[in-house]
Write a protein that holds these residues in place. Structure first.
Motif, PDB file in Angstrom:
ATOM      1  N   PRO A  94       0.809  -1.234   0.000  1.00  0.00           N
ATOM      2  CA  PRO A  94       0.000   0.000   0.000  1.00  0.00           C
ATOM      3  C   PRO A  94       0.833   1.271   0.000  1.00  0.00           C
ATOM      4  N   SER A  95       2.077   1.179   0.431  1.00  0.00           N
ATOM      5  CA  SER A  95       2.935   2.374   0.476  1.00  0.00           C
ATOM      6  C   SER A  95       3.288   2.886  -0.915  1.00  0.00           C
ATOM      7  N   LEU A  96       3.114   2.060  -1.950  1.00  0.00           N
ATOM      8  CA  LEU A  96       3.467   2.492  -3.300  1.00  0.00           C
ATOM      9  C   LEU A  96       2.401   3.378  -3.924  1.00  0.00           C
ATOM     10  N   GLY A  97       1.197   3.347  -3.372  1.00  0.00           N
ATOM     11  CA  GLY A  97       0.109   4.151  -3.921  1.00  0.00           C
ATOM     12  C   GLY A  97      -0.282   3.687  -5.312  1.00  0.00           C
ATOM     13  N   ASN A  98      -0.630   4.648  -6.194  1.00  0.00           N
ATOM     14  CA  ASN A  98      -1.008   4.326  -7.579  1.00  0.00           C
ATOM     15  C   ASN A  98      -0.095   4.978  -8.607  1.00  0.00           C
ATOM     16  N   SER A  99       1.034   5.481  -8.170  1.00  0.00           N
ATOM     17  CA  SER A  99       1.903   6.238  -9.083  1.00  0.00           C
ATOM     18  C   SER A  99       2.936   5.371  -9.803  1.00  0.00           C
ATOM     19  N   PHE A 100       2.952   4.080  -9.534  1.00  0.00           N
ATOM     20  CA  PHE A 100       3.990   3.220 -10.132  1.00  0.00           C
ATOM     21  C   PHE A 100       3.636   2.877 -11.590  1.00  0.00           C
ATOM     22  N   LYS A 101       4.668   2.477 -12.347  1.00  0.00           N
ATOM     23  CA  LYS A 101       4.506   2.104 -13.755  1.00  0.00           C
ATOM     24  C   LYS A 101       4.738   0.597 -13.901  1.00  0.00           C
ATOM     25  N   LEU A 102       3.820  -0.075 -14.583  1.00  0.00           N
ATOM     26  CA  LEU A 102       3.943  -1.514 -14.803  1.00  0.00           C
ATOM     27  C   LEU A 102       4.655  -1.828 -16.124  1.00  0.00           C
ATOM     28  N   ILE A 103       5.489  -2.843 -16.079  1.00  0.00           N
ATOM     29  CA  ILE A 103       6.167  -3.319 -17.296  1.00  0.00           C
ATOM     30  C   ILE A 103       5.770  -4.785 -17.504  1.00  0.00           C
ATOM     31  N   GLN A 104       5.131  -5.084 -18.640  1.00  0.00           N
ATOM     32  CA  GLN A 104       4.701  -6.464 -18.915  1.00  0.00           C
ATOM     33  C   GLN A 104       5.834  -7.266 -19.549  1.00  0.00           C
ATOM     34  N   ASP A 105       5.924  -8.530 -19.167  1.00  0.00           N
ATOM     35  CA  ASP A 105       6.933  -9.431 -19.746  1.00  0.00           C
ATOM     36  C   ASP A 105       6.743  -9.476 -21.268  1.00  0.00           C
ATOM     37  N   GLU A 106       7.839  -9.414 -22.011  1.00  0.00           N
ATOM     38  CA  GLU A 106       7.767  -9.397 -23.471  1.00  0.00           C
ATOM     39  C   GLU A 106       7.555 -10.784 -24.073  1.00  0.00           C
ATOM     40  N   ASP A 107       7.762 -11.844 -23.280  1.00  0.00           N
ATOM     41  CA  ASP A 107       7.550 -13.204 -23.808  1.00  0.00           C
ATOM     42  C   ASP A 107       6.071 -13.427 -24.129  1.00  0.00           C
ATOM     43  N   VAL A 108       5.827 -14.345 -25.036  1.00  0.00           N
ATOM     44  CA  VAL A 108       4.446 -14.712 -25.371  1.00  0.00           C
ATOM     45  C   VAL A 108       4.202 -16.159 -24.948  1.00  0.00           C
ATOM     46  N   LEU A 109       2.923 -16.518 -24.848  1.00  0.00           N
ATOM     47  CA  LEU A 109       2.554 -17.869 -24.443  1.00  0.00           C
ATOM     48  C   LEU A 109       2.837 -18.875 -25.567  1.00  0.00           C
ATOM     49  N   ASP A 110       3.227 -20.066 -25.168  1.00  0.00           N
ATOM     50  CA  ASP A 110       3.354 -21.177 -26.108  1.00  0.00           C
ATOM     51  C   ASP A 110       2.029 -21.331 -26.863  1.00  0.00           C
ATOM     52  N   THR A 111       2.122 -21.584 -28.178  1.00  0.00           N
ATOM     53  CA  THR A 111       0.910 -21.749 -28.999  1.00  0.00           C
ATOM     54  C   THR A 111      -0.016 -22.805 -28.425  1.00  0.00           C
ATOM     55  N   TRP A 112       0.558 -23.910 -27.908  1.00  0.00           N
ATOM     56  CA  TRP A 112      -0.267 -24.987 -27.375  1.00  0.00           C
ATOM     57  C   TRP A 112      -0.999 -24.565 -26.091  1.00  0.00           C
ATOM     58  N   PHE A 113      -0.437 -23.579 -25.383  1.00  0.00           N
ATOM     59  CA  PHE A 113      -1.130 -23.065 -24.202  1.00  0.00           C
ATOM     60  C   PHE A 113      -2.385 -22.307 -24.627  1.00  0.00           C
ATOM     61  N   SER A 114      -2.218 -21.438 -25.622  1.00  0.00           N
ATOM     62  CA  SER A 114      -3.360 -20.669 -26.113  1.00  0.00           C
ATOM     63  C   SER A 114      -4.417 -21.586 -26.727  1.00  0.00           C
ATOM     64  N   SER A 115      -3.983 -22.546 -27.552  1.00  0.00           N
ATOM     65  CA  SER A 115      -4.944 -23.427 -28.208  1.00  0.00           C
ATOM     66  C   SER A 115      -5.538 -24.437 -27.227  1.00  0.00           C
ATOM     67  N   GLY A 116      -4.851 -24.691 -26.109  1.00  0.00           N
ATOM     68  CA  GLY A 116      -5.392 -25.581 -25.092  1.00  0.00           C
ATOM     69  C   GLY A 116      -6.656 -25.029 -24.441  1.00  0.00           C
ATOM     70  N   LEU A 117      -6.840 -23.709 -24.521  1.00  0.00           N
ATOM     71  CA  LEU A 117      -8.028 -23.062 -23.954  1.00  0.00           C
ATOM     72  C   LEU A 117      -9.170 -22.964 -24.962  1.00  0.00           C
ATOM     73  N   TYR A 118      -8.919 -23.407 -26.192  1.00  0.00           N
ATOM     74  CA  TYR A 118      -9.872 -23.178 -27.286  1.00  0.00           C
ATOM     75  C   TYR A 118     -11.285 -23.677 -26.989  1.00  0.00           C
ATOM     76  N   PRO A 119     -11.468 -24.911 -26.462  1.00  0.00           N
ATOM     77  CA  PRO A 119     -12.837 -25.400 -26.249  1.00  0.00           C
ATOM     78  C   PRO A 119     -13.691 -24.495 -25.371  1.00  0.00           C
ATOM     79  N   ILE A 120     -13.063 -23.774 -24.416  1.00  0.00           N
ATOM     80  CA  ILE A 120     -13.856 -22.899 -23.547  1.00  0.00           C
ATOM     81  C   ILE A 120     -13.773 -21.434 -23.987  1.00  0.00           C
TER      82      ILE A 120
END
Length: 597
Positions: free
Chosen positions: A126-152
């Motif tokens: 809580p001491s950080l407040g809302n002023s911080f900046k987020l950096i997202q990981d540049e890696d992407v998900l394995d194709t099989w991970f994304s397609s593994g969710l396909y049925p739902i």
């Protein structure tokens, strides 16, 4: 490599360089040297999820066919490792993991959105407040991970509750991605939604080339389905391979030579139905499909046979200026016989479908139409079509053809649709709106089942006659003035003319032939022959015999213990087949020599 040498030189540690042989990994497409580089990765612990997917198949909650893949499924899931799901690529779903800029020591935060992650951080720090900046990981998900969710994910998850489309009754896919995709869909969908995505899994085989090699652009052995459907010249086939930047010079040369040998005139136009039917004929207990284009060409002829038979029936209805009516009764044996065969086909059809025996299903459809309907029924029913019994025959033909096209439709959708719409008196606009019959749809009380084996005996006799009269030296039997004699005739007298019509022989009589004429006796039948034809056949077979002996001798000399195991086995099997062929030839020659005495 170069950077290491440069670093050693800077520290005066470099002594000398000595050349030596090594395997240098290169990118297959670009030719660039591949340098190993260790990077931090994201992993998923799959042990618990794997246990659930294994138990679902072993308890038969989810059916897996063919059953030969059960041990593979068990082996993979019992020995499952952590799954690396991160990829260093420019495309794909970004991994939803974030760090705080300047506060990397606080670690990673994972959430469904930027806002979700901010709420996590606010609660934890809580001491950080809302002023911080987020950096997202540049890696992407394995194709099989994304397609593994396909049925739902394809049905609205996680925002919507999945409706009746989930789970699907059957998942049909290739055996090569059983673990990469199927197992991961099972694990992930159950873990996230609480229910497995399929009730059953059916694995089809891989389509390989006719030599059993996996089709690959780098090998130049890929057969484009459109080339089979629409046809393609040899020049166009060769251009396609030559324009491929990923094939080596050695493979290009081998591929072009193979094409010239297999497709000297290119690939004939076969159509979609012939290709579909051929692939289904190959499907047999998950075995790899060694696709031979000639098989597809043969099924193009099968499509033409279906068209011609339907056209013949349509013309007969027009000739008699009548529309086929429902069968109120069946009196003629030949009509009862074909209805019995159709009833058996329907029962076998549904049993094969339920047991995933698509190979048997396709062959049953082929054999019924070619051997029983066209070669037997249409030939035997022609006398009825020009007699007073034509109404029953026309109604029977209509029932058989419309029923058959409904059975054929899932395998050959285009020709079955086209012909169904053209058939006289169809009350339905499209065959797709028709129900596949579960049994023979015939008026109640119409008896056709109680039929003796007379027609089958007649056809067996016709097969014997055809096989013998197809030999060059027995062609005399097909002359109009020739007479075949038989020791006895146990079938109805009216069947004699039917046998003559089926076999195209001159005529048939019961008794023994005149002693002053040349006859060959086989299975109670006397076949007329001419001595000159026998002599020509002997000369022809002796030439084949000598050629085969020479090939056999050459093959025997090439077999030795130092050959690789696979080559040795292939050559010895070929030697055995050759010896059998030689024995058959010798037996035929011995028989023919007795006819010249």
């Amino acid at each position: 490599r170069e950077a290491v040498i440069e670093a050693l030189n800077k520290q005066s540690l470099y002594i000398k360089a000595e050349p030596h042989s090594m395997e240098l990994p290169r990118c297959e497409r670009t030719g660039d040297v591949i340098e190993p580089l260790l990077l931090p990765q994201w992993f998923v612990d799959c042990k618990e999820m794997g246990k659930g997917a294994l138990e679902a198949v072993e308890s038969k909650k989810v059916q897996l066919e063919p059953k030969k893949y059960h041990p593979i499924w068990r082996n993979w899931l019992e020995n499952i490792h952590d799954w690396c799901i991160s990829r260093q690529l420019w495309w794909g779903h970004r991994i939803p993991a974030y760090q705080i800029e300047g506060k990397e020591e606080l670690g990673w935060f994972v959430g469904r959105s930027d806002e979700d992650v901010r709420q996590q951080i606010s609660k934890k720090h809580p001491s950080l407040g809302n002023s911080f900046k987020l950096i997202q990981d540049e890696d992407v998900l394995d194709t099989w991970f994304s397609s593994g969710l396909y049925p739902i994910s394809s049905l609205g998850w996680p925002n919507e509750k999945l409706q009746r489309s989930y789970p699907i009754p059957m998942m049909e896919t290739g055996e090569d991605i059983l673990f990469f995709w199927v197992a991961r869909m099972m694990m992930m969908c159950h873990n996230l939604y609480g229910e497995y995505p399929f009730e059953s899994i059916y694995l089809h085989a891989l389509v390989r080339d006719d030599e059993g090699k996996k089709m690959s652009k780098s090998l130049g052995n890929v057969i484009d389905p459109d080339a089979i459907r629409h046809g393609r010249s040899l020049e166009k086939l060769m251009e396609t391979v030559q324009s491929n930047p990923n094939i080596s010079k050695v493979e290009l040369k081998r591929s072009l030579a193979s094409m010239k040998k297999k497709f000297p005139r290119g690939i004939a136009e076969c159509g979609t139905d012939a290709l579909r039917f051929s692939l289904i004929q190959y499907v047999q207990n998950g075995r790899s499909i060694h696709l031979n284009v000639n098989k597809v060409v043969n099924n193009r002829y099968f499509c033409n046979k279906i068209y011609q038979a339907t056209k013949f029936a349509d013309n007969m209805w027009k000739t008699h200026s009548m529309h086929p009516t429902h069968l109120d009764s069946v009196e003629e044996d030949i009509n009862k016989w074909i209805l019995n065969k159709l009833s058996t086909l329907i029962l076998n059809y549904h049993q094969s479908f339920s047991e995933h025996r698509y190979h048997d299903l396709a062959n049953d459809l082929y054999n019924f139409f070619v051997n029983e309907f066209c070669d037997a029924y249409l030939e035997l029913v022609k006398p009825l079509l020009y007699a007073t019994a034509h109404e029953e025959a026309l109604a029977t033909m209509h029932l058989v053809l419309t029923t058959y096209l409904k059975l054929l439709h899932p395998l050959m959708p285009f020709i079955s649709e086209s012909l169904f719409q053209r058939l006289t008196l169809n009350q339905e606009d499209s065959i797709m709106k028709s129900r596949i019959p579960k049994s023979l749809e015939i008026a109640p009380g119409v008896a056709y089942e109680n039929l003796d084996q007379s027609i089958d005996e007649l056809l067996s006799l016709a097969t014997i006659l055809r096989s013998k009269t197809s030999n060059d030296y027995l062609l005399a039997a097909t002359k109009k003035e020739s007479i075949l004699y038989m020791d006895e005739w146990t079938l109805p007298e009216s069947y004699v003319s039917l046998l003559v019509a089926l076999t195209r022989v001159g005529s048939i009589q019961v008794g023994k032939p005149p002693s002053d004429e040349l006859y060959f006796y086989h299975q109670g039948i006397y076949f007329p022959y001419e001595r000159d034809c026998v002599s020509k056949q002997i000369a022809k077979l002796e030439k084949q015999h000598k050629k085969l002996e020479k090939q056999l001798d050459s093959l025997e000399k090439s077999i030795h213990d130092r050959l690789p195991k696979e080559v040795f086995k292939e050559k010895t099997e070929r030697l055995s087949r050759m010896q059998e062929d030689l024995d058959v030839l010798q037996s035929q020659l011995n028989h023919l020599h007795t006819l010249t005495v």
